[in-house]
Motif scaffolding. Sequence first.
Motif, PDB file in Angstrom:
ATOM      1  N   ARG A 219       0.838  -1.209   0.000  1.00 44.98           N
ATOM      2  CA  ARG A 219       0.000   0.000   0.000  1.00 44.98           C
ATOM      3  C   ARG A 219       0.869   1.252   0.000  1.00 44.98           C
ATOM      4  N   ALA A 220       0.455   2.267  -0.744  1.00 44.61           N
ATOM      5  CA  ALA A 220       1.238   3.497  -0.865  1.00 44.61           C
ATOM      6  C   ALA A 220       0.843   4.563   0.140  1.00 44.61           C
ATOM      7  N   ASP A 221      -0.352   4.508   0.694  1.00 45.49           N
ATOM      8  CA  ASP A 221      -0.858   5.628   1.496  1.00 45.49           C
ATOM      9  C   ASP A 221      -1.304   5.122   2.868  1.00 45.49           C
ATOM     10  N   VAL A 222      -0.344   4.943   3.765  1.00 46.52           N
ATOM     11  CA  VAL A 222      -0.674   4.475   5.112  1.00 46.52           C
ATOM     12  C   VAL A 222      -0.273   5.475   6.190  1.00 46.52           C
ATOM     13  N   PRO A 314      10.618   1.123   0.798  1.00 46.27           N
ATOM     14  CA  PRO A 314      10.863   1.377  -0.621  1.00 46.27           C
ATOM     15  C   PRO A 314       9.544   1.775  -1.297  1.00 46.27           C
ATOM     16  N   ASP A 315       9.610   2.093  -2.554  1.00 45.79           N
ATOM     17  CA  ASP A 315       8.387   2.304  -3.325  1.00 45.79           C
ATOM     18  C   ASP A 315       7.533   1.041  -3.207  1.00 45.79           C
ATOM     19  N   VAL A 321       9.580  -5.005  -3.030  1.00 41.18           N
ATOM     20  CA  VAL A 321       8.531  -5.211  -2.042  1.00 41.18           C
ATOM     21  C   VAL A 321       7.708  -6.448  -2.396  1.00 41.18           C
ATOM     22  N   ARG A 322       7.386  -6.597  -3.656  1.00 39.53           N
ATOM     23  CA  ARG A 322       6.635  -7.780  -4.075  1.00 39.53           C
ATOM     24  C   ARG A 322       7.450  -9.055  -3.829  1.00 39.53           C
TER      25      ARG A 322
END
Length: 433
Positions: A219-222, A314-315, A321-322
């Motif tokens: 997730r990008a927005d936590v 990281p991004d 991340v994956r």
Amino acid sequence: MSSASKPLYRLKGSVNNYPWGKSGSKSLVAQLAPNAIGSSFTTEESEQYAELWLGTHPNGPSSLFAAETTLQDVLTSYPTLLGSAAQKWPDTTQLPFLFKVLSIARALPLQAHPDRVRARKLHAQDPKSFVDANYKPEIAICIGRAGCVKYVPGLQGGAPDEVAFSGFVGFMPLSDIAAALHGTPELRAAIADDARVDAFLEAPSEERLKDVYTQLVTRADVAAHVRAYVSRTKDRAADGTREGAYAALAAKVADQYPGDVGVFATVFFMNYVQLRPGEGVYIADDEVHAYLEGDIIECMATSDNVLNAGLPAPDPASSEVRAFADTLSYTSAPAPFYMLPALEHSKHTTAYRPPLQEFVVLHTALARAGDEERVCAQGAVVGLVLSGRVRVRAGGEELELEKGGAVFVGGREEVVVSALDGEAEVWWAASFI
């Protein structure tokens, strides 16, 4: 045995500076470095000294203390110095282990080390980032001063005034993760997938844990949810309950990495361990971990492969991340599952034996001048003097070493260590004892 291939060498290690390391003379690594590196080392109080490496890995190879020759050069020329390791791994003349000291002031990245299959694949795809094709199971043993790390009540491990290391190791039991998900609305909002969360809560399993955890770390927005949780629970921190412990830990990690996904990915999913001096943990390949604070001896199979997903993040859309999420074993177990006991080895020595072929770690503690210990080895041995002054003898050779002094012994030689002035302690890593 010729002088060129003598069994006993003083070693010069390598120091790494990372932002999570302790600063200047507060760092155990910096305290050891004058004798581990030599007179060329000077301590800068503004620098963070994080790691001391002893081994043959190309990212931080050891050399002979008084020469330009690397330890790898010696082993390549005289592979018999590897002892039994030469028979176990005939295709390489590297040491099968990498021996380290870590001095930790703030959380290390949330990470895992890939297994052999994935390591080979990553090395083939990106040899610049993954410079070797080996796996990296590791052990960490607390060597700090009792009471130097603040005790967090409400969770298992340690005791007030005794904790010297803390960190996150492996996934908590599924029931504990489910309770955290159920009772923390900010965590559920950060995951932002009610179907996945509800499926896990209905029937917790390691497969469904993977679904939820992967959704969180990608997730990008936590950040807003992390801030909201820390703000809501600030009055509960360390109130002696499990929820208070979560609040205290989240506040600590969020202070170091504001808004980072690693705050939630550690506190609400992973075991928090608090170790006393001499206690250790074993981290298998593919196991999630994030060390938090303290000084440790670390030993691992010879590799520097790591996949990160937080602290700092990281991004979230990156392949790293994956790959991190995909490589995890998702083994779910309580903290004692990861503990590595100290076993009686001989009069002055205890042993830490992980379920591996690559290494065993020994701790020799000598109480007074004249105390002596014999370490019978079948393979290569690396020793590090943590305190005091000792004499090390092997194969008709001997060295006198003080705090920070490091030594290599090869060729199936018996190692004899004796204290010269009073109390002394030496840590050893060996391919087989």
